[in-house]
Scaffold this motif. Structure first.
Motif, PDB file in Angstrom:
ATOM      1  N   PRO A 216      59.407  47.151  12.266  1.00 58.66           N
ATOM      2  CA  PRO A 216      58.665  46.681  11.224  1.00 58.66           C
ATOM      3  C   PRO A 216      60.778  46.554  10.482  1.00 58.66           C
ATOM      4  O   PRO A 216      61.652  46.434  10.830  1.00 58.66           O
ATOM      5  N   ALA A 217      60.152  45.848   9.246  1.00 58.17           N
ATOM      6  CA  ALA A 217      61.405  45.617   8.140  1.00 58.17           C
ATOM      7  C   ALA A 217      62.065  46.374   8.397  1.00 58.17           C
ATOM      8  O   ALA A 217      61.498  47.494   7.708  1.00 58.17           O
ATOM      9  N   PRO A 218      63.490  46.734   8.495  1.00 57.61           N
ATOM     10  CA  PRO A 218      64.470  47.748   7.715  1.00 57.61           C
ATOM     11  C   PRO A 218      64.184  48.373   6.922  1.00 57.61           C
ATOM     12  O   PRO A 218      64.018  47.562   5.807  1.00 57.61           O
ATOM     13  N   PHE A 219      63.874  49.393   6.178  1.00 52.75           N
ATOM     14  CA  PHE A 219      64.128  49.998   5.379  1.00 52.75           C
ATOM     15  C   PHE A 219      65.477  49.993   3.945  1.00 52.75           C
ATOM     16  O   PHE A 219      66.461  50.089   4.316  1.00 52.75           O
ATOM     17  N   SER A 220      65.164  48.801   2.920  1.00 51.17           N
ATOM     18  CA  SER A 220      65.921  49.382   1.476  1.00 51.17           C
ATOM     19  C   SER A 220      65.278  48.977   0.963  1.00 51.17           C
ATOM     20  O   SER A 220      64.522  49.165   0.517  1.00 51.17           O
ATOM     21  N   THR A 221      66.486  49.301  -0.636  1.00 58.17           N
ATOM     22  CA  THR A 221      66.304  49.212  -1.647  1.00 58.17           C
ATOM     23  C   THR A 221      66.705  48.580  -2.558  1.00 58.17           C
ATOM     24  O   THR A 221      66.303  47.923  -3.553  1.00 58.17           O
ATOM     25  N   ARG A 320      55.926  56.828  15.930  1.00 63.04           N
ATOM     26  CA  ARG A 320      57.247  55.776  16.298  1.00 63.04           C
ATOM     27  C   ARG A 320      57.964  55.448  15.179  1.00 63.04           C
ATOM     28  O   ARG A 320      59.105  56.258  14.849  1.00 63.04           O
ATOM     29  N   SER A 321      57.745  54.785  14.460  1.00 60.03           N
ATOM     30  CA  SER A 321      58.442  53.754  13.297  1.00 60.03           C
ATOM     31  C   SER A 321      58.282  55.034  12.309  1.00 60.03           C
ATOM     32  O   SER A 321      58.956  54.828  11.134  1.00 60.03           O
ATOM     33  N   ASN A 322      56.760  55.838  11.981  1.00 59.69           N
ATOM     34  CA  ASN A 322      56.628  56.898  10.369  1.00 59.69           C
ATOM     35  C   ASN A 322      57.045  56.722   9.024  1.00 59.69           C
ATOM     36  O   ASN A 322      57.986  57.045   8.338  1.00 59.69           O
ATOM     37  N   GLY A 323      56.736  54.753   8.811  1.00 61.20           N
ATOM     38  CA  GLY A 323      56.846  54.428   8.491  1.00 61.20           C
ATOM     39  C   GLY A 323      56.738  54.639   6.577  1.00 61.20           C
ATOM     40  O   GLY A 323      54.937  55.246   6.734  1.00 61.20           O
ATOM     41  N   ILE A 324      56.747  54.347   5.819  1.00 58.27           N
ATOM     42  CA  ILE A 324      56.342  54.891   4.529  1.00 58.27           C
ATOM     43  C   ILE A 324      55.391  54.165   3.821  1.00 58.27           C
ATOM     44  O   ILE A 324      55.260  52.916   4.491  1.00 58.27           O
ATOM     45  N   PRO A 348      50.803  57.282   8.672  1.00 59.20           N
ATOM     46  CA  PRO A 348      52.458  56.321   8.325  1.00 59.20           C
ATOM     47  C   PRO A 348      51.417  54.951   8.551  1.00 59.20           C
ATOM     48  O   PRO A 348      50.421  54.595   9.015  1.00 59.20           O
ATOM     49  N   GLU A 349      52.437  54.358   8.084  1.00 57.55           N
ATOM     50  CA  GLU A 349      51.844  52.316   7.228  1.00 57.55           C
ATOM     51  C   GLU A 349      51.769  51.455   8.670  1.00 57.55           C
ATOM     52  O   GLU A 349      50.840  51.091   8.749  1.00 57.55           O
ATOM     53  N   TYR A 350      53.446  51.429   9.469  1.00 59.39           N
ATOM     54  CA  TYR A 350      53.089  50.705  10.531  1.00 59.39           C
ATOM     55  C   TYR A 350      52.750  51.251  12.082  1.00 59.39           C
ATOM     56  O   TYR A 350      52.801  52.302  12.346  1.00 59.39           O
ATOM     57  N   PRO A 351      51.777  49.997  12.437  1.00 65.78           N
ATOM     58  CA  PRO A 351      51.378  48.940  11.530  1.00 65.78           C
ATOM     59  C   PRO A 351      49.895  49.198  11.317  1.00 65.78           C
ATOM     60  O   PRO A 351      49.914  50.514  10.916  1.00 65.78           O
ATOM     61  N   SER A 352      49.376  48.149  10.829  1.00 64.59           N
ATOM     62  CA  SER A 352      47.716  48.889  10.154  1.00 64.59           C
ATOM     63  C   SER A 352      47.311  48.887  11.148  1.00 64.59           C
ATOM     64  O   SER A 352      46.409  48.102  12.172  1.00 64.59           O
ATOM     65  N   GLY A 353      46.188  50.055  11.185  1.00 64.39           N
ATOM     66  CA  GLY A 353      44.927  50.411  11.855  1.00 64.39           C
ATOM     67  C   GLY A 353      44.089  49.412  11.982  1.00 64.39           C
ATOM     68  O   GLY A 353      42.931  49.172  12.891  1.00 64.39           O
ATOM     69  N   HIS A 354      43.319  48.909  10.983  1.00 71.15           N
ATOM     70  CA  HIS A 354      41.840  48.379  10.493  1.00 71.15           C
ATOM     71  C   HIS A 354      42.867  47.114  11.102  1.00 71.15           C
ATOM     72  O   HIS A 354      42.051  46.029  11.669  1.00 71.15           O
ATOM     73  N   ALA A 355      44.645  46.692  11.628  1.00 67.76           N
ATOM     74  CA  ALA A 355      44.528  45.140  12.428  1.00 67.76           C
ATOM     75  C   ALA A 355      44.568  45.323  13.897  1.00 67.76           C
ATOM     76  O   ALA A 355      44.129  44.503  14.236  1.00 67.76           O
ATOM     77  N   VAL A 356      45.142  46.236  13.840  1.00 70.28           N
ATOM     78  CA  VAL A 356      44.711  46.937  15.020  1.00 70.28           C
ATOM     79  C   VAL A 356      43.668  46.659  16.388  1.00 70.28           C
ATOM     80  O   VAL A 356      43.242  46.056  16.986  1.00 70.28           O
ATOM     81  N   ASP A 413      53.945  42.894   7.890  1.00 69.34           N
ATOM     82  CA  ASP A 413      54.381  43.276   8.427  1.00 69.34           C
ATOM     83  C   ASP A 413      53.652  43.781   9.412  1.00 69.34           C
ATOM     84  O   ASP A 413      53.415  43.953  10.134  1.00 69.34           O
ATOM     85  N   ALA A 414      52.701  44.562   8.468  1.00 69.34           N
ATOM     86  CA  ALA A 414      51.936  45.838   9.163  1.00 69.34           C
ATOM     87  C   ALA A 414      50.601  45.502   9.688  1.00 69.34           C
ATOM     88  O   ALA A 414      50.617  45.338  10.945  1.00 69.34           O
ATOM     89  N   ILE A 415      50.925  44.449   8.731  1.00 66.75           N
ATOM     90  CA  ILE A 415      49.100  43.195   9.296  1.00 66.75           C
ATOM     91  C   ILE A 415      49.536  42.736  10.123  1.00 66.75           C
ATOM     92  O   ILE A 415      48.740  42.491  11.502  1.00 66.75           O
TER      93      ILE A 415
END
Length: 443
Positions: A216-221, A320-324, A348-356, A413-415
């Protein structure tokens, strides 16, 4: 600490879940049995990955019974490599009604596997009474029930080898520290759902790690970063969502336990799971295509298999990715009063379960029933959302995927990468079905 009251509003599946075969007599309508087990899963608040597992196993017994009577049906062991059960029964074909046995097998499997499976005893009793009203002989009923119970035991024996019973023995999951990682979200701050699901044995894909998506896209603020732009896009659509986009988000919500607050009270509404929604789509297609009992069983079984493998593949990456989640990020860095349209699920957010799962399902259903199978989906009528028309399963999968963006619970990107992962899972299943000579039902 204030006292919080929790009201559970149980919404039954009603007549709008698994659609029945158009020409089947009432006692052979597969929707009746599947609706019964689905209602118990809703009662038990079965989480989405576990629900997919149940649907797969509930349909395997009927599939086996069909193969014993229909030599054109490809045995499970020909495409599920781990399935090596001896399906020999005490009664020979012709000594029982395999269709009645199949119906009863679904109920019996649910009774034996679900936490509140005892509730299905009443459904079994009513089913027996229905058979009697249709002048089915006592001898046939007893023989068919006996066979159903025997087949259920074989499926249960197979299910025990998938590592599911070991999950409860795993260490309790603790959210990882760090600003980029997933953390429980309001209003319930529920614990992570099935963090060890990747250890469950797949049905047809080789392993949980077979289709790891791109990072996924690298975390950043940083407001110029890709991640911030992803989050801001979610925030922006929530401010300007059209009525159609809101309807799409609601239609595909499929949250088994959505919670709303009213003062000091929390109100929980139980709904069908995402897998349950796609099982219903398969059932709607079965009805529209006017499939035979055996073909209907085949479609519903392979849909259950696709769901189970899709969740195993997806959940491997989630932890694995454990996304916010967007909700956590947006409240921290964009708008501290923001809330998503849909309740954020507890994982966790990534990837979208509905998408998969939607793309895996659509790929398998398209193989079986065609790329341009049009239908009307009325799955959500019991939950206050009207029917929607689709020109194909792929179109439905695309809408299910983007619904998570409209609902404020997934980044794009999760979608997009979840779509790709789901198509790979579905494609692998189709490849193995072709190798086993499981032919399309409709050309």
């Amino acid at each position: 600490m204030r006292k919080i009251q929790l009201l559970l509003a149980f919404i039954t599946l009603g007549k709008c879940t698994i659609a029945q075969q158009a020409t089947a007599p009432e006692y052979l309508q597969l929707d009746k049995a599947i609706n019964s087990v689905s209602a118990v899963m809703i009662h038990d608040v079965v989480n989405p990955p576990a629900a997919s597992r149940y649907y797969a196993y509930f349909m395997m017994g009927p599939y086996n019974l069909a193969t014993l009577h229909n030599k054109e049906m490809v045995p499970l062991g020909n495409f599920i490599k781990s399935y090596d059960q001896d399906n020999t029964l005490s009664l020979k074909p012709g000594q029982y009604d395999y269709k009645i046995a199949s119906m009863y097998c679904i109920l019996e499997s649910g009774k034996m596997m679900l936490p509140s499976g005892y509730m299905l005893q009443d459904d079994e009793d009513k089913y027996i009474e229905l058979l009697k009203k249709n002048n089915i002989s006592e001898e046939t009923i007893k023989a068919s029930v006996k066979v159903a119970e025997e087949m259920t035991k074989k499926i249960l024996a197979y299910s025990r080898g998938d590592n599911y019973n070991r999950l409860s023995g795993k260490l309790r999951y603790t959210p990882l520290k760090g600003v980029k990682n997933w953390y429980p979200t309001p209003p319930m701050y529920m614990e992570a759902v099935e963090p060890n699901w990747k250890t469950v044995r797949p049905m047809m894909i080789d392993s949980a790690q077979q289709f790891v998506p791109v990072r996924p896209a690298p975390f950043s603020t940083d407001t110029t970063s890709e991640f911030y732009k992803e989050a801001y896009a979610v925030y922006k659509i929530s401010q300007h969502a059209s009525s159609e986009q809101i309807t799409i988000a609601s239609f595909w919500d499929c949250n088994p336990f959505a919670v709303t607050t009213s003062g000091h009270m929390m109100i929980g509404f139980k709904k069908i799971s995402p897998g349950g929604h796609w099982m219903n789509i398969a059932g709607i297609a079965v009805k529209k295509a006017n499939l035979s009992f055996d073909k209907a069983v085949q479609v519903l079984t392979l849909e259950g298999v696709a769901l189970m493998d899709a969740f195993i593949s997806c959940w491997d990456e989630k932890y694995r990715s454990n996304g916010i989640r967007p909700e956590t990020y947006i409240v921290r860095y964009i708008d501290n009063k923001w809330t998503p349209l849909l309740q954020t699920p507890p994982f966790p957010e990534y990837p979208s379960g509905h998408a998969v799962l939607s793309n895996a399902s659509a790929t398998v259903l398209s193989y079986l029933l065609g790329d341009h199978f049009a239908y009307t989906d009325d799955s959500e009528i019991p939950y206050g959302v009207g029917p929607r028309k689709f020109k194909s399963f792929i179109q439905a999968a695309e809408e299910a995927s983007i619904s998570r963006f409209y609902g404020g619970i997934h980044f794009n990107d999760a979608i997009e990468n979840g779509n790709k992962q789901g198509r790979l899972v579905g494609g692998d299943i189709v490849k193995k079905l072709k190798a086993a000579k499981v032919e399309p039902i409709l050309k």
